[in-house]
Design an enzyme around this catalytic site. Structure first.
Site, mmCIF file in Angstrom:
data_model
loop_
_atom_site.group_PDB
_atom_site.id
_atom_site.type_symbol
_atom_site.label_atom_id
_atom_site.label_comp_id
_atom_site.label_asym_id
_atom_site.label_seq_id
_atom_site.Cartn_x
_atom_site.Cartn_y
_atom_site.Cartn_z
ATOM 1 C CB ILE A 277 -0.925 -0.043 0.975
ATOM 2 C CG1 ILE A 277 -2.091 1.120 0.960
ATOM 3 C CG2 ILE A 277 -0.141 0.164 2.397
ATOM 4 C CD1 ILE A 277 -3.295 1.024 1.985
ATOM 5 C CG ASP B 262 0.071 2.309 12.552
ATOM 6 O OD1 ASP B 262 0.119 3.428 11.898
ATOM 7 O OD2 ASP B 262 -0.132 2.268 13.827
ATOM 8 C CB THR C 163 -6.995 -8.966 7.713
ATOM 9 O OG1 THR C 163 -6.009 -8.226 7.055
ATOM 10 C CG2 THR C 163 -8.424 -8.907 7.308
#
Length: 174
Positions: free
Chosen positions: A11, A34, A123
């Site tokens: 991402i 994160d 997840t």
């Protein structure tokens, strides 16, 4: 109508108006998505997160809510941080997970973002079963009114990608 696209990959390597961070409530970085967002995005993201903690979110960002910061060194304008729920078993309430997607789209609309990239929220260490998380994500994005033109799910591994393909169908695979 919002286009939904699936991609395999990191991402933090996506180009978009906004990238959604599966944050922890502290907003100060962590593991998984994160940690990757904070590492690649650089210190500007952490500085804005610290400012948010010092002002509006002294106790942390509540589960299911979303807030935006700069994207720092990422190839985006903003990072939208959202805190997913921890899966507690088959009786876990899916509403907070759906709220992560709805609230992130609401923040994206406030920012004027037209392209938004999501991970598979909750997840990883929060243990939400991938198939159920994919269903909740896709259904929520489909029914949430938004001016966002493209929602992209950047899915890190084959297991996540295939779960989203089963929910969306092969027409969304990219």
């Amino acid at each position: 109508m919002t286009a939904i696209v699936l991609v395999r990959g990191d991402i933090t390597r996506q180009r978009a108006d906004a990238i959604v961070n599966a944050a922890n409530s502290s907003l100060l970085g962590g593991g998984g998505v994160d940690g990757a967002v904070h590492r690649r995005g650089g210190p500007a993201i952490l500085a804005e997160c610290r400012a948010l903690r010092a002002s509006r979110y002294g106790r942390g960002l509540p589960t299911g809510r979303a807030v935006a910061t700069t994207a720092g060194n990422l190839d985006a304008r903003w990072v939208i941080h959202t805190v997913g729920p921890v899966y507690e078993g088959p009786d876990s309430d899916p509403a907070p997970l759906a709220s992560c997607y709805r609230e992130s789209l609401r923040v994206a609309d406030e920012l004027g973002a037209r392209t938004v990239v999501f991970p598979a929220i909750s997840t990883g260490v929060y243990r939400w079963p991938m198939d159920d998380a994919a269903r909740i994500a896709v259904e929520t994005v489909r029914i949430t009114p938004t001016a966002v033109e493209e929602v992209r799910f950047a899915l890190f591994d084959d297991r996540a990608y295939e779960a989203f393909v089963r929910c969306l169908g092969p027409e969304g695979a990219g």
